[in-house]
Design a protein around this motif. Structure first.
Motif, mmCIF file in Angstrom:
data_model
loop_
_atom_site.group_PDB
_atom_site.id
_atom_site.type_symbol
_atom_site.label_atom_id
_atom_site.label_comp_id
_atom_site.label_asym_id
_atom_site.label_seq_id
_atom_site.Cartn_x
_atom_site.Cartn_y
_atom_site.Cartn_z
ATOM 1 N N GLU A 67 0.834 -1.206 0.000
ATOM 2 C CA GLU A 67 0.000 0.000 0.000
ATOM 3 C C GLU A 67 0.867 1.254 0.000
ATOM 4 N N MET A 70 2.221 1.910 -3.421
ATOM 5 C CA MET A 70 1.209 2.526 -4.279
ATOM 6 C C MET A 70 1.074 4.010 -3.979
ATOM 7 N N ASN A 315 -6.785 7.649 -7.673
ATOM 8 C CA ASN A 315 -5.790 6.796 -8.311
ATOM 9 C C ASN A 315 -5.311 7.446 -9.597
ATOM 10 N N GLU A 320 -5.238 0.461 -11.780
ATOM 11 C CA GLU A 320 -4.354 0.013 -10.717
ATOM 12 C C GLU A 320 -5.179 -0.621 -9.609
ATOM 13 N N SER A 323 -5.101 -1.512 -2.978
ATOM 14 C CA SER A 323 -4.321 -2.268 -2.007
ATOM 15 C C SER A 323 -5.235 -2.900 -0.976
#
Length: 327
Positions: A67, A70, A315, A320, A323
Motif C-alpha cells: 500500500e 502505491m 488513483n 491500478e 491495495s
C-alpha cells in the motif's frame, strides 16, 4: 495531606515537569521512524519494513508495504501541502472540516473545565474539604486508566463506536449533573443532599470515563487516518491549532460562565456534545480496517459516513488495483 501543593513548595511541583521531558529525550531516539515517512518520503523501503515489523510485532507486513508503494507512486512529484493549499483544495475540504470539528468537540465538550475546576464542583455539592484532594487524585487516575484501556478497544470496536457511544454517555452524565446540582440547592430536600452529592461525583467520573475512552484519544487517530501523506502534516497542524485555541477560550471563559450560569453552565457542553454526535454520525467514517485511499474516497466532497456521496478518484491509474492493506 499535601506533598508539594503548599505556599512554599509549589515551585518544585512545577519544576517536576522536567522529569517526563528528560524521559522523552532518552526514549525518543530509540523509537523507530514512521514507516510511511521512510518509504514514501525517503524511498527507504527496507528501513520502512524494519520499522513496520517492530511496530506490528510480526514479519507479515507485505500488504502494508505494498500500500505504501502505491501511495509513493501516486505521490511522485507532489510536494507537501501548504496551509493555503490545504484550505483551497476541494477534495480536502470535508476531511479538513472533520479534523477541525473533532478537535473543537474534544475541547468544548468541557473536559478541561471539568478537570481543572473539579474542586469547585466538589465544593458546590458540599463535599468535605479534607476529602476533596483524594477525589481529585482518583479522578486523574480514572482518566489515565481508561485512556490506556482505550488503546486495545479502538482496534477491536473501531473508531466510530468509541466516539459515538461514550459521547452519548458524556451527554447523559452532564444531564444528571445538572439535575442533581439543581436539587442540591433545594432546602426542602436537605436530608438528601449527601446522596445528591454522591450522584454528582459518580456522574462526573462517568463523564471522564466516556471522554478517556473516546473523545480524548480518537480525534488524533482519526485526523491522521483521513489524510494521505502529502496533506497530513498541514492538516494535523491546523487541527491542533484549533484544539489549543479552543482550550484557551474555554479555560479563559469558564469561570465567568460558571459564575453567571451556575450549574446550568453544563447545558452549553450538552449542546456541543449533541451537535458533535450528530456530525460524527453523519459525516465521520470508520477508518479501522480501511486503506487511506478508501477513507479518502468515502469523505471527499462531503461524502456521508456510510459511504454516500460522490467521492472522487485519487488513483493515477484507473486500472491500478486497490491495495488490501488496512489502516
Amino acid at each position: 495531606k499535601e506533598l508539594l501543593g503548599t505556599d512554599t513548595l509549589w515551585p518544585y511541583l512545577f519544576a517536576f515537569n522536567f522529569v517526563p521531558s528528560i524521559i522523552c529525550l532518552i526514549v525518543m531516539p530509540l523509537c523507530p521512524e514512521s514507516p510511511r515517512f521512510l518509504l514514501i518520503k525517503k524511498g527507504e523501503e527496507e528501513e520502512a519494513r524494519k520499522a513496520l515489523v517492530k511496530f506490528r510485532g510480526t514479519e507479515s507486513v507485505s500488504d502494508e508495504i505494498e500500500e505504501m508503494r502505491m501511495e509513493a507512486r501516486k505521490s511522485m512529484g507532489i510536494k507537501n501541502y501548504t496551509l493555503k493549499e490545504l484550505l483551497t483544495t476541494p477534495e480536502l475540504r470535508m476531511p479538513v472540516i472533520i479534523a477541525c470539528v473533532l478537535q473543537i468537540s474534544q475541547q468544548w465538550s468541557g473536559i478541561n473545565a471539568v478537570m481543572s475546576y473539579s474542586t469547585m464542583l466538589f465544593e458546590l455539592v458540599n463535599i468535605n474539604s479534607n476529602t476533596i484532594p483524594y477525589i481529585v487524585v482518583a479522578t486523574g487516575a480514572i482518566n489515565v486508566i481508561c485512556s490506556i484501556v482505550a488503546v486495545p478497544l479502538m482496534e477491536k470496536a473501531g473508531r466510530r463506536p468509541l466516539l459515538l457511544f461514550p459521547m452519548v454517555g458524556m451527554l447523559i452524565s452532564f444531564i444528571i449533573m445538572i439535575i442533581f446540582l439543581n436539587l442540591q440547592k433545594k432546602t426542602e430536600l436537605s436530608e438528601h443532599h449527601v446522596s445528591f452529592a454522591y450522584v454528582c461525583i459518580i456522574a462526573m467520573h462517568t463523564y471522564i470515563i466516556g471522554f478517556a475512552l473516546g473523545l480524548g484519544p480518537i480525534p488524533f487517530i482519526v485526523v491522521g487516518e483521513i489524510f494521505r501523506q502529502e496533506p497530513r502534516a498541514a492538516a494535523m497542524s491546523l487541527s491542533l491549532a484549533f484544539n489549543w485555541v479552543c482550550n484557551f477560550i474555554l479555560m479563559l471563559t469558564f469561570p465567568f460562565l460558571q459564575e453567571a450560569l451556575n450549574e446550568f453552565v453544563y447545558v452549553l457542553f450538552c449542546v456541543i456534545l449533541a451537535l458533535a454526535v450528530t456530525f460524527i454520525f453523519f459525516f465521520v467514517p470508520e477508518t479501522k480496517g480501511k486503506t487511506f485511499d478508501e477513507v479518502a474516497n468515502s469523505i471527499a466532497f462531503g461524502g456521508r459516513a456510510k459511504g454516500k456521496g460522490k467521492g472522487f478518484n485519487i488513483n493515477n491509474d484507473e486500472n491500478e488495483p486497490m491495495s488490501t492493506s488496512k489502516v
